[in-house]
Design a protein around this motif. Structure first.
Motif, PDB file in Angstrom:
ATOM      1  N   ARG A   1      62.688  78.139  75.986  1.00 15.64           N
ATOM      2  CA  ARG A   1      63.171  78.830  74.475  1.00 15.64           C
ATOM      3  C   ARG A   1      62.797  80.347  74.314  1.00 15.64           C
ATOM      4  O   ARG A   1      63.244  81.120  73.897  1.00 15.64           O
ATOM      5  CB  ARG A   1      62.189  77.833  73.709  1.00 15.64           C
ATOM      6  CG  ARG A   1      62.564  76.524  73.357  1.00 15.64           C
ATOM      7  CD  ARG A   1      63.621  76.417  72.378  1.00 15.64           C
ATOM      8  NE  ARG A   1      63.850  74.996  72.154  1.00 15.64           N
ATOM      9  CZ  ARG A   1      65.067  74.571  72.510  1.00 15.64           C
ATOM     10  NH1 ARG A   1      66.167  75.354  72.913  1.00 15.64           N
ATOM     11  NH2 ARG A   1      65.240  73.062  72.092  1.00 15.64           N
ATOM     12  N   GLN A   2      61.443  80.761  75.131  1.00 17.09           N
ATOM     13  CA  GLN A   2      61.214  82.078  75.127  1.00 17.09           C
ATOM     14  C   GLN A   2      62.135  83.018  75.934  1.00 17.09           C
ATOM     15  O   GLN A   2      62.175  83.974  75.798  1.00 17.09           O
ATOM     16  CB  GLN A   2      59.730  82.268  75.895  1.00 17.09           C
ATOM     17  CG  GLN A   2      58.689  81.427  75.072  1.00 17.09           C
ATOM     18  CD  GLN A   2      58.634  82.047  73.785  1.00 17.09           C
ATOM     19  OE1 GLN A   2      58.999  81.281  72.679  1.00 17.09           O
ATOM     20  NE2 GLN A   2      58.081  83.170  73.467  1.00 17.09           N
ATOM     21  N   LEU A   3      63.014  82.445  76.612  1.00 19.06           N
ATOM     22  CA  LEU A   3      64.167  83.026  77.560  1.00 19.06           C
ATOM     23  C   LEU A   3      65.297  82.977  76.612  1.00 19.06           C
ATOM     24  O   LEU A   3      66.326  83.620  77.202  1.00 19.06           O
ATOM     25  CB  LEU A   3      64.459  82.474  78.676  1.00 19.06           C
ATOM     26  CG  LEU A   3      63.321  82.477  79.899  1.00 19.06           C
ATOM     27  CD1 LEU A   3      63.638  81.574  81.245  1.00 19.06           C
ATOM     28  CD2 LEU A   3      63.212  84.019  80.390  1.00 19.06           C
ATOM     29  N   GLY A   4      65.542  82.520  75.478  1.00 22.79           N
ATOM     30  CA  GLY A   4      66.502  82.682  74.635  1.00 22.79           C
ATOM     31  C   GLY A   4      67.231  81.429  74.567  1.00 22.79           C
ATOM     32  O   GLY A   4      68.432  81.598  74.158  1.00 22.79           O
ATOM     33  N   PHE A   5      66.614  80.453  75.261  1.00 25.96           N
ATOM     34  CA  PHE A   5      67.485  79.094  75.057  1.00 25.96           C
ATOM     35  C   PHE A   5      67.255  78.515  73.664  1.00 25.96           C
ATOM     36  O   PHE A   5      66.864  77.258  73.680  1.00 25.96           O
ATOM     37  CB  PHE A   5      67.324  78.181  76.246  1.00 25.96           C
ATOM     38  CG  PHE A   5      67.625  78.490  77.528  1.00 25.96           C
ATOM     39  CD1 PHE A   5      68.950  77.761  78.043  1.00 25.96           C
ATOM     40  CD2 PHE A   5      67.159  79.436  78.252  1.00 25.96           C
ATOM     41  CE1 PHE A   5      69.255  78.236  79.294  1.00 25.96           C
ATOM     42  CE2 PHE A   5      67.633  79.904  79.405  1.00 25.96           C
ATOM     43  CZ  PHE A   5      68.966  79.233  79.905  1.00 25.96           C
TER      44      PHE A   5
ATOM     45  N   LEU B   1      75.002  82.836  85.803  1.00 30.70           N
ATOM     46  CA  LEU B   1      75.331  81.937  84.629  1.00 30.70           C
ATOM     47  C   LEU B   1      74.458  82.906  83.466  1.00 30.70           C
ATOM     48  O   LEU B   1      73.680  83.667  83.653  1.00 30.70           O
ATOM     49  CB  LEU B   1      74.636  80.604  84.474  1.00 30.70           C
ATOM     50  CG  LEU B   1      75.152  79.659  85.619  1.00 30.70           C
ATOM     51  CD1 LEU B   1      74.223  78.283  85.672  1.00 30.70           C
ATOM     52  CD2 LEU B   1      76.569  79.188  85.175  1.00 30.70           C
ATOM     53  N   THR B   2      74.940  82.593  82.082  1.00 32.22           N
ATOM     54  CA  THR B   2      74.187  83.201  80.944  1.00 32.22           C
ATOM     55  C   THR B   2      73.734  82.082  80.159  1.00 32.22           C
ATOM     56  O   THR B   2      74.128  80.999  80.582  1.00 32.22           O
ATOM     57  CB  THR B   2      75.069  83.955  80.147  1.00 32.22           C
ATOM     58  OG1 THR B   2      76.089  83.364  79.318  1.00 32.22           O
ATOM     59  CG2 THR B   2      75.723  85.233  81.019  1.00 32.22           C
ATOM     60  N   VAL B   3      72.920  82.285  78.925  1.00 30.80           N
ATOM     61  CA  VAL B   3      72.315  81.134  78.377  1.00 30.80           C
ATOM     62  C   VAL B   3      73.589  80.553  77.605  1.00 30.80           C
ATOM     63  O   VAL B   3      73.621  79.326  77.637  1.00 30.80           O
ATOM     64  CB  VAL B   3      71.495  81.746  77.250  1.00 30.80           C
ATOM     65  CG1 VAL B   3      71.046  80.642  76.194  1.00 30.80           C
ATOM     66  CG2 VAL B   3      70.148  82.342  77.882  1.00 30.80           C
ATOM     67  N   ASP B   4      74.729  81.189  77.476  1.00 34.21           N
ATOM     68  CA  ASP B   4      76.053  80.707  76.638  1.00 34.21           C
ATOM     69  C   ASP B   4      76.424  79.593  77.673  1.00 34.21           C
ATOM     70  O   ASP B   4      77.361  78.856  77.008  1.00 34.21           O
ATOM     71  CB  ASP B   4      76.804  81.581  76.242  1.00 34.21           C
ATOM     72  CG  ASP B   4      76.254  82.264  74.849  1.00 34.21           C
ATOM     73  OD1 ASP B   4      75.357  81.974  74.340  1.00 34.21           O
ATOM     74  OD2 ASP B   4      76.664  83.540  74.820  1.00 34.21           O
ATOM     75  N   ASP B   5      76.287  79.647  78.985  1.00 32.16           N
ATOM     76  CA  ASP B   5      76.992  78.533  79.779  1.00 32.16           C
ATOM     77  C   ASP B   5      76.297  77.239  79.700  1.00 32.16           C
ATOM     78  O   ASP B   5      76.937  76.024  80.275  1.00 32.16           O
ATOM     79  CB  ASP B   5      77.003  79.029  81.206  1.00 32.16           C
ATOM     80  CG  ASP B   5      77.794  80.509  81.288  1.00 32.16           C
ATOM     81  OD1 ASP B   5      78.868  80.559  80.814  1.00 32.16           O
ATOM     82  OD2 ASP B   5      77.282  81.160  82.041  1.00 32.16           O
ATOM     83  N   PHE B   6      75.118  77.188  79.073  1.00 36.11           N
ATOM     84  CA  PHE B   6      74.357  75.987  78.991  1.00 36.11           C
ATOM     85  C   PHE B   6      74.557  75.004  78.061  1.00 36.11           C
ATOM     86  O   PHE B   6      74.704  75.384  77.052  1.00 36.11           O
ATOM     87  CB  PHE B   6      72.875  76.439  79.177  1.00 36.11           C
ATOM     88  CG  PHE B   6      72.079  76.692  80.461  1.00 36.11           C
ATOM     89  CD1 PHE B   6      71.623  75.946  81.360  1.00 36.11           C
ATOM     90  CD2 PHE B   6      72.601  78.045  80.779  1.00 36.11           C
ATOM     91  CE1 PHE B   6      71.140  76.503  82.647  1.00 36.11           C
ATOM     92  CE2 PHE B   6      72.154  78.779  82.136  1.00 36.11           C
ATOM     93  CZ  PHE B   6      71.281  77.795  82.812  1.00 36.11           C
ATOM     94  N   ILE B   7      74.771  73.699  78.471  1.00 38.54           N
ATOM     95  CA  ILE B   7      75.156  72.775  77.655  1.00 38.54           C
ATOM     96  C   ILE B   7      73.853  72.045  77.049  1.00 38.54           C
ATOM     97  O   ILE B   7      73.465  71.906  76.091  1.00 38.54           O
ATOM     98  CB  ILE B   7      76.217  71.519  78.155  1.00 38.54           C
ATOM     99  CG1 ILE B   7      77.519  72.165  78.453  1.00 38.54           C
ATOM    100  CG2 ILE B   7      76.269  70.454  77.397  1.00 38.54           C
ATOM    101  CD1 ILE B   7      78.330  71.511  79.292  1.00 38.54           C
ATOM    102  N   SER B   8      72.846  71.577  78.243  1.00 42.95           N
ATOM    103  CA  SER B   8      71.697  71.216  77.857  1.00 42.95           C
ATOM    104  C   SER B   8      70.845  71.261  79.228  1.00 42.95           C
ATOM    105  O   SER B   8      71.373  71.672  80.296  1.00 42.95           O
ATOM    106  CB  SER B   8      71.749  69.623  77.533  1.00 42.95           C
ATOM    107  OG  SER B   8      72.564  68.908  78.623  1.00 42.95           O
TER     108      SER B   8
ATOM    109  N   THR C   1      65.171  81.513  85.566  1.00 47.03           N
ATOM    110  CA  THR C   1      65.569  82.711  85.770  1.00 47.03           C
ATOM    111  C   THR C   1      66.562  82.786  87.241  1.00 47.03           C
ATOM    112  O   THR C   1      67.595  83.315  87.247  1.00 47.03           O
ATOM    113  CB  THR C   1      64.786  83.866  85.783  1.00 47.03           C
ATOM    114  OG1 THR C   1      64.134  83.856  84.590  1.00 47.03           O
ATOM    115  CG2 THR C   1      65.033  85.211  86.187  1.00 47.03           C
ATOM    116  N   GLU C   2      66.082  81.958  87.996  1.00 49.75           N
ATOM    117  CA  GLU C   2      66.568  81.993  89.561  1.00 49.75           C
ATOM    118  C   GLU C   2      67.748  81.136  89.461  1.00 49.75           C
ATOM    119  O   GLU C   2      68.974  81.261  90.058  1.00 49.75           O
ATOM    120  CB  GLU C   2      65.609  81.308  90.453  1.00 49.75           C
ATOM    121  CG  GLU C   2      64.607  82.129  90.918  1.00 49.75           C
ATOM    122  CD  GLU C   2      64.630  83.064  91.944  1.00 49.75           C
ATOM    123  OE1 GLU C   2      65.992  82.777  92.723  1.00 49.75           O
ATOM    124  OE2 GLU C   2      64.337  84.250  92.017  1.00 49.75           O
ATOM    125  N   VAL C   3      67.850  80.118  88.488  1.00 48.05           N
ATOM    126  CA  VAL C   3      68.865  79.221  88.389  1.00 48.05           C
ATOM    127  C   VAL C   3      70.217  80.082  87.828  1.00 48.05           C
ATOM    128  O   VAL C   3      71.276  80.046  88.161  1.00 48.05           O
ATOM    129  CB  VAL C   3      68.727  78.068  87.436  1.00 48.05           C
ATOM    130  CG1 VAL C   3      70.058  77.467  86.969  1.00 48.05           C
ATOM    131  CG2 VAL C   3      67.803  76.890  88.218  1.00 48.05           C
TER     132      VAL C   3
END
Length: 127
Positions: free
Chosen positions: A63-67, A37-44, A29-31
């Protein structure tokens, strides 16, 4: 849009499943917040944990945060004499307009001692 790596770490007080989830949730959450950023910005995301943490997978908290469709991997941190105990680290690959210099790496609780040279650190007392 560039691909950037974001680093982070936290230290747990005890090896407990819920404590693991709470600390990793806080870290991720801090990152997100520190880098807009949003979850959609993450590659891995690659998570590592020290050998003394065995109660839960750090990736489960993400995963629980929506990843749910972001590739996540858990691995063991090297066991180095004198290394920090009960530590979870992450390296996330993200798509962002931030320059490399503007990426904020997040180190929480005792893990703040790992990288005092980086801008975003928080100790146990700040929590």
């Amino acid at each position: 849009m560039a691909v950037r790596a974001v680093r982070g770490a936290t230290q747990l007080d005890i090896d407990d499943e819920q404590h693991m989830y709470d600390r990793v949730t806080e870290l991720v959450t801090e990152v997100l917040a520190a880098n807009s950023l949003t979850v959609d910005d993450f590659i891995s995301i690659i998570f590592t944990s020290t050998d003394d943490l065995r109660s839960a997978f750090p990736a489960f908290a993400a995963r629980q945060l929506g990843f749910t469709d972001v590739p996540l991997m858990c691995a063991r941190e090297l066991e180095i004499e004198g290394g920090m105990p009960r530590a979870v680290r992450l390296m996330a690959h993200v798509e962002t307009d931030l320059s490399r210099a503007d990426v904020t790496h997040v180190y929480l609780h005792g893990a703040a001692d790992l990288r005092r040279d980086l801008t975003r650190v928080r100790t146990h007392e700040d929590a």
